[in-house]
Design an enzyme around this catalytic site. Structure first.
Site, PDB file in Angstrom:
ATOM      1  N   VAL A  90       1.312  -1.277  -0.141  1.00 31.24           N
ATOM      2  CA  VAL A  90       0.286  -0.300  -0.303  1.00 31.24           C
ATOM      3  C   VAL A  90       1.194   1.171   0.257  1.00 31.24           C
ATOM      4  O   VAL A  90       0.318   2.290   0.257  1.00 31.24           O
ATOM      5  CB  VAL A  90      -0.942  -0.716   0.563  1.00 31.24           C
ATOM      6  N   HIS A 106      -4.268  -4.123  -3.451  1.00 37.29           N
ATOM      7  CA  HIS A 106      -4.389  -4.568  -1.651  1.00 37.29           C
ATOM      8  C   HIS A 106      -5.221  -2.714  -0.941  1.00 37.29           C
ATOM      9  O   HIS A 106      -4.647  -2.834   0.105  1.00 37.29           O
ATOM     10  CB  HIS A 106      -3.834  -4.698  -1.076  1.00 37.29           C
ATOM     11  N   CYS A 136     -21.388  12.052  -0.265  1.00 35.88           N
ATOM     12  CA  CYS A 136     -22.571  12.071   0.222  1.00 35.88           C
ATOM     13  C   CYS A 136     -22.637  12.307   1.602  1.00 35.88           C
ATOM     14  O   CYS A 136     -23.287  12.555   2.216  1.00 35.88           O
ATOM     15  CB  CYS A 136     -22.732  10.650   0.468  1.00 35.88           C
ATOM     16  N   ASN A 198      12.903 -13.968  -3.136  1.00 39.91           N
ATOM     17  CA  ASN A 198      12.724 -13.652  -1.813  1.00 39.91           C
ATOM     18  C   ASN A 198      13.927 -14.288  -0.755  1.00 39.91           C
ATOM     19  O   ASN A 198      15.028 -14.877  -1.571  1.00 39.91           O
ATOM     20  CB  ASN A 198      11.693 -14.489  -1.051  1.00 39.91           C
ATOM     21  N   LEU A 199      14.470 -13.987  -0.144  1.00 46.50           N
ATOM     22  CA  LEU A 199      15.178 -13.814   1.294  1.00 46.50           C
ATOM     23  C   LEU A 199      15.574 -15.659   1.829  1.00 46.50           C
ATOM     24  O   LEU A 199      16.067 -16.294   1.773  1.00 46.50           O
ATOM     25  CB  LEU A 199      14.988 -13.532   2.650  1.00 46.50           C
ATOM     26  N   ALA A 216      16.304  -8.399  -2.468  1.00 51.25           N
ATOM     27  CA  ALA A 216      15.996  -8.074  -3.503  1.00 51.25           C
ATOM     28  C   ALA A 216      16.438  -6.424  -4.605  1.00 51.25           C
ATOM     29  O   ALA A 216      16.770  -6.888  -5.493  1.00 51.25           O
ATOM     30  CB  ALA A 216      14.257  -7.135  -3.556  1.00 51.25           C
TER      31      ALA A 216
HETATM   32  C1  BJW Z   1      12.329 -10.201   1.046  1.00 49.93           C
HETATM   33  C2  BJW Z   1      13.425  -9.177   1.599  1.00 49.93           C
HETATM   34  C3  BJW Z   1      13.846  -8.520   1.061  1.00 49.93           C
HETATM   35  C4  BJW Z   1      12.069  -9.491   3.174  1.00 49.93           C
HETATM   36  N1  BJW Z   1      14.047  -9.192  -0.311  1.00 49.93           N
HETATM   37  N2  BJW Z   1      12.420 -10.512  -0.067  1.00 49.93           N
HETATM   38  C5  BJW Z   1      -8.316 -20.286   4.212  1.00 49.93           C
HETATM   39  C6  BJW Z   1      -7.567 -20.298   2.911  1.00 49.93           C
HETATM   40  C7  BJW Z   1      -7.737 -19.057   1.849  1.00 49.93           C
HETATM   41  C8  BJW Z   1      -7.415 -18.570   1.831  1.00 49.93           C
HETATM   42  C9  BJW Z   1      -8.513 -17.652   3.326  1.00 49.93           C
HETATM   43  C10 BJW Z   1      -8.526 -18.458   4.583  1.00 49.93           C
HETATM   44  N3  BJW Z   1      -9.444 -17.945   4.804  1.00 49.93           N
HETATM   45  C11 BJW Z   1      -9.735 -17.046   4.475  1.00 49.93           C
HETATM   46  C12 BJW Z   1      -8.967 -16.696   3.245  1.00 49.93           C
HETATM   47  C13 BJW Z   1      -8.890 -14.972   2.723  1.00 49.93           C
HETATM   48  C14 BJW Z   1      -7.990 -14.612   3.134  1.00 49.93           C
HETATM   49  C15 BJW Z   1      -6.411 -14.936   3.309  1.00 49.93           C
HETATM   50  O1  BJW Z   1      -5.634 -15.485   2.411  1.00 49.93           O
HETATM   51  N4  BJW Z   1      -6.500 -15.202   4.659  1.00 49.93           N
HETATM   52  C16 BJW Z   1      -4.636 -15.914   4.732  1.00 49.93           C
HETATM   53  C17 BJW Z   1      -4.101 -15.762   6.229  1.00 49.93           C
HETATM   54  C18 BJW Z   1      -5.108 -17.041   5.172  1.00 49.93           C
HETATM   55  N5  BJW Z   1      -8.061 -13.756   2.575  1.00 49.93           N
HETATM   56  C19 BJW Z   1      -8.592 -12.287   2.369  1.00 49.93           C
HETATM   57  O2  BJW Z   1      -9.627 -12.211   2.626  1.00 49.93           O
HETATM   58  C20 BJW Z   1      -8.727 -11.828   0.951  1.00 49.93           C
HETATM   59  N6  BJW Z   1      -9.633 -10.941   0.293  1.00 49.93           N
HETATM   60  C21 BJW Z   1     -10.391 -12.515  -0.731  1.00 49.93           C
HETATM   61  O3  BJW Z   1      -9.590 -13.689  -0.492  1.00 49.93           O
HETATM   62  O4  BJW Z   1     -11.803 -12.170  -0.932  1.00 49.93           O
HETATM   63  C22 BJW Z   1     -12.034 -13.080  -1.558  1.00 49.93           C
HETATM   64  C23 BJW Z   1     -11.677 -13.763  -2.989  1.00 49.93           C
HETATM   65  C24 BJW Z   1     -12.163 -14.594  -3.365  1.00 49.93           C
HETATM   66  C25 BJW Z   1     -11.665 -15.656  -4.453  1.00 49.93           C
HETATM   67  C26 BJW Z   1     -11.264 -14.325  -5.154  1.00 49.93           C
HETATM   68  C27 BJW Z   1     -10.807 -12.897  -5.127  1.00 49.93           C
HETATM   69  C28 BJW Z   1     -11.004 -12.538  -3.992  1.00 49.93           C
HETATM   70  C29 BJW Z   1      -7.919  -9.541   1.565  1.00 49.93           C
HETATM   71  C30 BJW Z   1      -6.685 -10.295   1.869  1.00 49.93           C
HETATM   72  C31 BJW Z   1      -6.071  -8.116   2.083  1.00 49.93           C
HETATM   73  C32 BJW Z   1      -4.877  -8.349   2.848  1.00 49.93           C
HETATM   74  N7  BJW Z   1      -4.543  -7.505   3.567  1.00 49.93           N
HETATM   75  C33 BJW Z   1      -3.747  -7.046   4.091  1.00 49.93           C
HETATM   76  C34 BJW Z   1      -3.298  -6.124   4.818  1.00 49.93           C
HETATM   77  C35 BJW Z   1      -3.694  -4.351   4.226  1.00 49.93           C
HETATM   78  C36 BJW Z   1      -2.891  -3.700   3.829  1.00 49.93           C
HETATM   79  C37 BJW Z   1      -1.950  -3.123   4.438  1.00 49.93           C
HETATM   80  O5  BJW Z   1      -2.381  -2.446   5.765  1.00 49.93           O
HETATM   81  O6  BJW Z   1      -0.450  -2.979   4.389  1.00 49.93           O
HETATM   82  O7  BJW Z   1      -2.604  -6.853   3.291  1.00 49.93           O
HETATM   83  S1  BJW Z   1      -2.886  -7.909   5.059  1.00 49.93           S
HETATM   84  C38 BJW Z   1      -1.240  -7.937   4.827  1.00 49.93           C
HETATM   85  O8  BJW Z   1      -0.412  -9.926   3.938  1.00 49.93           O
HETATM   86  C39 BJW Z   1      -1.061  -6.920   3.757  1.00 49.93           C
HETATM   87  C40 BJW Z   1       0.457  -7.785   2.424  1.00 49.93           C
HETATM   88  O9  BJW Z   1      -0.346  -7.162   1.071  1.00 49.93           O
HETATM   89  C41 BJW Z   1      -0.293  -9.159   1.959  1.00 49.93           C
HETATM   90  C42 BJW Z   1       0.653 -10.037   2.278  1.00 49.93           C
HETATM   91  O10 BJW Z   1       2.237 -10.203   3.102  1.00 49.93           O
HETATM   92  P1  BJW Z   1       3.595  -9.855   2.043  1.00 49.93           P
HETATM   93  O11 BJW Z   1       3.910  -8.589   1.447  1.00 49.93           O
HETATM   94  O12 BJW Z   1       3.278 -11.700   1.935  1.00 49.93           O
HETATM   95  O13 BJW Z   1       4.387  -9.637   3.192  1.00 49.93           O
HETATM   96  P2  BJW Z   1       4.729 -10.846   4.354  1.00 49.93           P
HETATM   97  O14 BJW Z   1       5.733  -9.787   5.778  1.00 49.93           O
HETATM   98  O15 BJW Z   1       3.945 -11.976   4.431  1.00 49.93           O
HETATM   99  O16 BJW Z   1       6.232 -11.674   3.724  1.00 49.93           O
HETATM  100  C43 BJW Z   1       6.821 -10.546   2.897  1.00 49.93           C
HETATM  101  C44 BJW Z   1       7.890 -11.576   2.081  1.00 49.93           C
HETATM  102  O17 BJW Z   1       9.287 -10.859   1.591  1.00 49.93           O
HETATM  103  C45 BJW Z   1       8.642 -12.952   3.622  1.00 49.93           C
HETATM  104  O18 BJW Z   1       8.686 -14.258   2.768  1.00 49.93           O
HETATM  105  C46 BJW Z   1      10.728 -12.354   3.416  1.00 49.93           C
HETATM  106  O19 BJW Z   1      11.426 -14.003   3.172  1.00 49.93           O
HETATM  107  C47 BJW Z   1      10.348 -11.722   2.517  1.00 49.93           C
HETATM  108  N8  BJW Z   1      11.575 -10.526   1.986  1.00 49.93           N
HETATM  109  N9  BJW Z   1      12.760  -8.659   2.811  1.00 49.93           N
HETATM  110  C48 BJW Z   1      13.706 -10.466  -0.433  1.00 49.93           C
HETATM  111  N10 BJW Z   1      14.917  -7.818   0.866  1.00 49.93           N
END
Ligand code: BJW
Length: 230
Positions: A90, A106, A136, A198-199, A216
């Protein structure tokens, strides 16, 4: 190769000083997900949520893009085919690096959203609970962030891009959150080659053809040069 589709996550911005979510000491160690990243948490305590995103907006405004962001902007500018950049982040570091078209699946810290009428507008640096919607006039402004249980943005467009990809690259994302974690499977199903940066291998790392381990800022610039020379 005609079309490259790229997905980025928090890891690409880590070396710009922005916290990731699931690392030790990361954002989810400091805040409960259900308190700050769900519509129910916002309904319970809007001030906590608005303050959480105000702090991250302020931190992002001070952050600079790093060599990883810059490499992707160079790829978009110089690749003869099409480059599609989808981010789960974001922050606005891809834009600051010069990427022209970014899909913010997101949402974005720079955006505000009306919870009542879905109008979107540029967020002020500091939002307050009960801010009025400019359309609104109800006191229902919220950060334009996709929380758990909400539908990410531009999904039809994203799945169209994945269907046409020759190469899918996933950078700095842990593979915990769907639907983004499912993009590699979809891209493979549609015939793309796949590479992860990824790391360490992510939760879906075994689905990639190639994994490049390392920060990265170090792995992306040579990869972009490789593609531009081929
Ligand atoms: C490096 C590095 C370096 C570090 N170089 N690498 C059960 C099963 C399956 C799905 C679900 C379930 N129950 C619920 C769900 C759905 C749910 C979900 O996935 N839940 C899981 C927890 C299981 N998903 C949702 O609800 C989503 N909506 C949805 O599914 O709608 C229905 C739908 C159906 C069908 C099609 C489409 C839609 C919405 C998800 C919203 C996520 N929101 C967040 C927070 C808001 C944003 C914010 O505040 O910033 O978004 S959660 C958070 O996680 C954020 C991120 O964008 C997201 C992903 O995180 P990310 O980017 O992967 O970060 P990290 O910290 O996890 O990883 C960092 C990585 O970088 C690591 O691997 C490091 O090793 C690496 N790294 N330094 C290279 N220098």
């Amino acid at each position: 190769m005609q079309k490259i589709v790229i997905l980025t996550g928090a890891g690409i911005s880590a070396e710009s000083g922005l916290g990731t979510f699931r690392a030790e000491g990361g954002l989810w160690a400091q805040h409960k997900i259900e308190d700050v990243a769900t519509p129910e948490g916002f309904a319970r305590n809007p001030k906590l949520v608005v303050d959480f995103y105000n702090a991250r907006r302020a931190q992002t405004a001070e952050a600079d893009p790093n060599a990883g962001h810059l490499a992707l902007a160079k790829l978009e500018a110089e690749f003869a085919g099409e480059v599609v950049l989808i981010t789960q982040n974001v922050d606005d570091l891809h834009e600051k690096a010069g990427s022209q078209k970014v899909i913010y699946m997101h949402g974005a810290l720079k955006g505000a959203l009306c919870a009542a009428c879905d109008t979107r507008w540029p967020a002020p640096m500091v939002m307050a609970p009960g801010d009025a919607c400019p359309n609104c006039d109800r006191p229902t402004a919220r950060p334009d962030i996709v929380w758990f249980g909400e539908m990410p943005y531009d999904m039809d467009e994203i799945f169209d891009h994945l269907a046409g990809a020759d190469l899918f690259a996933s950078i700095g994302t842990s593979g915990n959150v769907y639907p983004a974690a499912g993009f590699v499977a979809e891209a493979r199903r549609c015939g793309a080659d796949t590479v992860e940066f990824n790391l360490e291998p992510s939760l879906v790392g075994s689905q990639f053809d190639d994994i490049r381990i390392g920060p990265a800022t170090e792995t992306l610039p040579p990869w972009v040069d490789e593609i531009l020379k081929s």
